[in-house]
Design a protein around this motif. Structure first.
Motif, PDB file in Angstrom:
ATOM      1  N   ASP A 163       0.858  -1.185   0.000  1.00 41.18           N
ATOM      2  CA  ASP A 163       0.000   0.000   0.000  1.00 41.18           C
ATOM      3  C   ASP A 163       0.891   1.230   0.000  1.00 41.18           C
ATOM      4  O   ASP A 163       2.105   1.147   0.260  1.00 41.18           O
ATOM      5  CB  ASP A 163      -0.908  -0.004   1.235  1.00 41.18           C
ATOM      6  CG  ASP A 163      -2.163   0.861   1.056  1.00 41.18           C
ATOM      7  OD1 ASP A 163      -2.310   1.489  -0.016  1.00 41.18           O
ATOM      8  OD2 ASP A 163      -2.982   0.908   1.987  1.00 41.18           O
ATOM      9  N   PHE A 164       0.314   2.380  -0.318  1.00 34.16           N
ATOM     10  CA  PHE A 164       1.070   3.613  -0.149  1.00 34.16           C
ATOM     11  C   PHE A 164       1.442   3.750   1.325  1.00 34.16           C
ATOM     12  O   PHE A 164       0.646   3.424   2.211  1.00 34.16           O
ATOM     13  CB  PHE A 164       0.240   4.823  -0.572  1.00 34.16           C
ATOM     14  CG  PHE A 164      -0.192   4.803  -2.015  1.00 34.16           C
ATOM     15  CD1 PHE A 164       0.668   4.368  -3.002  1.00 34.16           C
ATOM     16  CD2 PHE A 164      -1.456   5.226  -2.389  1.00 34.16           C
ATOM     17  CE1 PHE A 164       0.286   4.351  -4.337  1.00 34.16           C
ATOM     18  CE2 PHE A 164      -1.856   5.216  -3.713  1.00 34.16           C
ATOM     19  CZ  PHE A 164      -0.988   4.777  -4.689  1.00 34.16           C
ATOM     20  N   LEU A 165       2.659   4.196   1.578  1.00 33.19           N
ATOM     21  CA  LEU A 165       3.134   4.351   2.950  1.00 33.19           C
ATOM     22  C   LEU A 165       3.546   5.801   3.162  1.00 33.19           C
ATOM     23  O   LEU A 165       4.494   6.276   2.532  1.00 33.19           O
ATOM     24  CB  LEU A 165       4.309   3.415   3.226  1.00 33.19           C
ATOM     25  CG  LEU A 165       4.971   3.536   4.605  1.00 33.19           C
ATOM     26  CD1 LEU A 165       3.973   3.231   5.718  1.00 33.19           C
ATOM     27  CD2 LEU A 165       6.184   2.616   4.693  1.00 33.19           C
ATOM     28  N   ILE A 166       2.818   6.497   4.035  1.00 33.62           N
ATOM     29  CA  ILE A 166       3.069   7.903   4.329  1.00 33.62           C
ATOM     30  C   ILE A 166       3.310   8.022   5.823  1.00 33.62           C
ATOM     31  O   ILE A 166       2.435   7.676   6.633  1.00 33.62           O
ATOM     32  CB  ILE A 166       1.882   8.781   3.894  1.00 33.62           C
ATOM     33  CG1 ILE A 166       1.619   8.610   2.392  1.00 33.62           C
ATOM     34  CG2 ILE A 166       2.147  10.252   4.226  1.00 33.62           C
ATOM     35  CD1 ILE A 166       0.326   9.237   1.910  1.00 33.62           C
ATOM     36  N   VAL A 167       4.512   8.466   6.172  1.00 36.44           N
ATOM     37  CA  VAL A 167       4.905   8.571   7.576  1.00 36.44           C
ATOM     38  C   VAL A 167       4.936  10.046   7.966  1.00 36.44           C
ATOM     39  O   VAL A 167       5.554  10.867   7.281  1.00 36.44           O
ATOM     40  CB  VAL A 167       6.286   7.921   7.804  1.00 36.44           C
ATOM     41  CG1 VAL A 167       6.783   8.192   9.216  1.00 36.44           C
ATOM     42  CG2 VAL A 167       6.207   6.417   7.545  1.00 36.44           C
ATOM     43  N   GLU A 168       4.267  10.362   9.069  1.00 41.01           N
ATOM     44  CA  GLU A 168       4.221  11.741   9.548  1.00 41.01           C
ATOM     45  C   GLU A 168       5.092  11.884  10.796  1.00 41.01           C
ATOM     46  O   GLU A 168       5.101  11.008  11.661  1.00 41.01           O
ATOM     47  CB  GLU A 168       2.782  12.145   9.867  1.00 41.01           C
ATOM     48  CG  GLU A 168       1.854  12.077   8.654  1.00 41.01           C
ATOM     49  CD  GLU A 168       0.408  12.388   9.004  1.00 41.01           C
ATOM     50  OE1 GLU A 168       0.159  12.901  10.123  1.00 41.01           O
ATOM     51  OE2 GLU A 168      -0.467  12.113   8.171  1.00 41.01           O
ATOM     52  N   ALA A 169       5.836  12.973  10.843  1.00 42.74           N
ATOM     53  CA  ALA A 169       6.639  13.315  12.008  1.00 42.74           C
ATOM     54  C   ALA A 169       6.353  14.782  12.334  1.00 42.74           C
ATOM     55  O   ALA A 169       5.532  15.426  11.679  1.00 42.74           O
ATOM     56  CB  ALA A 169       8.122  13.078  11.730  1.00 42.74           C
ATOM     57  N   ASP A 170       7.047  15.314  13.341  1.00 47.79           N
ATOM     58  CA  ASP A 170       6.835  16.710  13.706  1.00 47.79           C
ATOM     59  C   ASP A 170       7.202  17.617  12.539  1.00 47.79           C
ATOM     60  O   ASP A 170       8.372  17.707  12.147  1.00 47.79           O
ATOM     61  CB  ASP A 170       7.683  17.061  14.937  1.00 47.79           C
ATOM     62  CG  ASP A 170       7.458  18.493  15.395  1.00 47.79           C
ATOM     63  OD1 ASP A 170       6.327  18.994  15.256  1.00 47.79           O
ATOM     64  OD2 ASP A 170       8.417  19.105  15.899  1.00 47.79           O
TER      65      ASP A 170
END
Length: 398
Positions: free
Chosen positions: A358-365
């Protein structure tokens, strides 16, 4: 005013930047691209298909964003006078053993809300007179487009909206400081409040530069294409795909009419010896070291060793490549195809050897990292952008 910097000038990065200037016209948007122009890698080397979303798990980002993206891509092209065609495609069962997989694919496509029909051999021949089929899945909403042209239009719209578009600006460092996220490039520094990483083949490296732990590593797979000789293009009217085998990680070679009237055949899938390795002769010691020292790739290799050997053999033998195509269109011979370049797929692999499907989108600060966006990312790009921008806080300035 919030300052955004988008890393990557492929279709996903440009679409994100365009969504930012559309939804947040008072903010500042800078796009950084290491090459001299836009769509230099995955976007500029793909098959130009507007995918419908048949193959993806219902409810996944790929399924939802691809279906929406197929419609929005057609709308974008129509609104801006870009050539496209909704030509449909056939997914073809060439023998009875493939029928259960074809029916399962039909069920998945219906679960995704797509306009598809299971048809018999006679009706398949009405769509593609030269195809070998015992049955087929007709996918009406599949189309074709030139994604390079889409990127050029996005860049034009961004420039008109006042975005800062910087080419030849390779990211070499990222530091989170009190004044903002400082992005160091080969063309100088950029300070932003929010970094959005859409660097494709190098997305994991940019994330690590930013200090963000990545649960995957990008491993490049080269997909090599042939095209039909001009006098044999009439054997294919639209798009002809095999029924994919769920035991294997890729779809298999297929036949695709391009927007310029040519017909491409492929791609296969072989491990590349560089992240930008468009031929066997392109070798990057750093990239190969990354591959050989990653346990996830060794685990994948053990799981699919025979499949990998088959793909390498097909890469090295025009006759084998043509034989794969002849399963779909029996009249095709090695004399009917000529080399037509290659693309490289940025595939995220887990440490256990699993492919991220799947699309993988990682969020950080104050950071967003798109760590897996292979096909159908081009189809889905406008909706990936909408998804990312909709999740940003209203006020992200420091």
């Amino acid at each position: 005013m919030t300052r955004f910097v988008v890393v990557g000038g492929g279709i996903v990065g440009l679409a994100v930047a365009h969504r930012l200037v559309t939804d947040r016209p008072g903010d500042s948007v800078t796009v950084l691209e290491k090459e001299a122009g836009w769509a230099a890698h995955q976007t500029g080397h793909n098959s130009g298909v507007i995918h419908a979303g048949v193959y993806y798990k219902p409810g996944s980002l790929k399924a939802t964003l691809c279906r929406a993206g197929s419609a929005s891509m057609v709308e974008f092209c129509a609104a801006h006078g870009l050539p496209y065609e909704v030509c449909g495609k056939l997914i073809v069962a060439t023998d009875a053993a493939e029928l259960p997989r074809l029916r399962a694919l039909h069920e998945r496509a219906e679960a995704n809300g797509l306009p598809v029909r299971l048809i018999g051999a006679a009706e398949a021949a009405e769509h593609e007179p030269h195809v070998a089929a015992v049955a087929a899945l007709h996918v009406a909403s599949t189309g074709i487009v030139d994604y390079g042209a889409v990127c050029r239009k996005l860049a034009e719209l961004l420039a008109a909206a006042g975005a800062d578009l910087r080419t030849r600006a390779e990211v070499t460092g990222v530091a989170d400081r009190p004044g903002g996220v400082v992005v160091t490039t080969t063309a100088g520094e950029v300070v932003a409040d929010v970094l959005i990483n859409c660097a494709g083949l190098h997305a994991d490296r940019v994330a690590r530069l930013a200090g963000v732990p990545t649960p995957v590593r990008i491993v490049p797979f080269r997909g090599e294409y042939y095209e039909l000789t001009p006098q044999r293009r009439g054997l294919v009217r639209g798009l002809i795909y095999p029924v994919p085998d769920p035991q294997f990680p890729f779809l298999g070679v297929h036949l695709t009419k391009m927007i310029d009237g040519s017909v491409h055949a492929g791609p296969n899938a072989v491990l590349a010896t560089a992240r930008e390795g468009y031929s066997w002769g392109r070798f990057s010691p750093r990239d190969v070291w990354d591959e050989l020292t990653y346990r996830g790739l060794w685990a994948l290799g053990r799981r699919h060793f025979r499949y990998g050997l088959t793909e390498v053999a097909r890469s090295l033998s025009k006759a084998r490549f043509a034989a794969s195509l002849a399963r779909l269109v029996p009249e095709l011979t090695p004399a009917d195809i000529v080399r037509a370049g290659a693309g490289v797929r940025a595939q995220a692999i887990l440490p256990d050897g699993g492919l991220v499907d799947d699309f993988l989108i990682v969020e950080a600060d104050r950071q967003v990292h798109v760590l897996n966006a292979p096909s159908p990312a081009a189809t889905s790009s406008l909706e990936i952008a909408r998804h990312i921008v909709s999740r940003l806080p209203v006020d992200t300035a420091r």
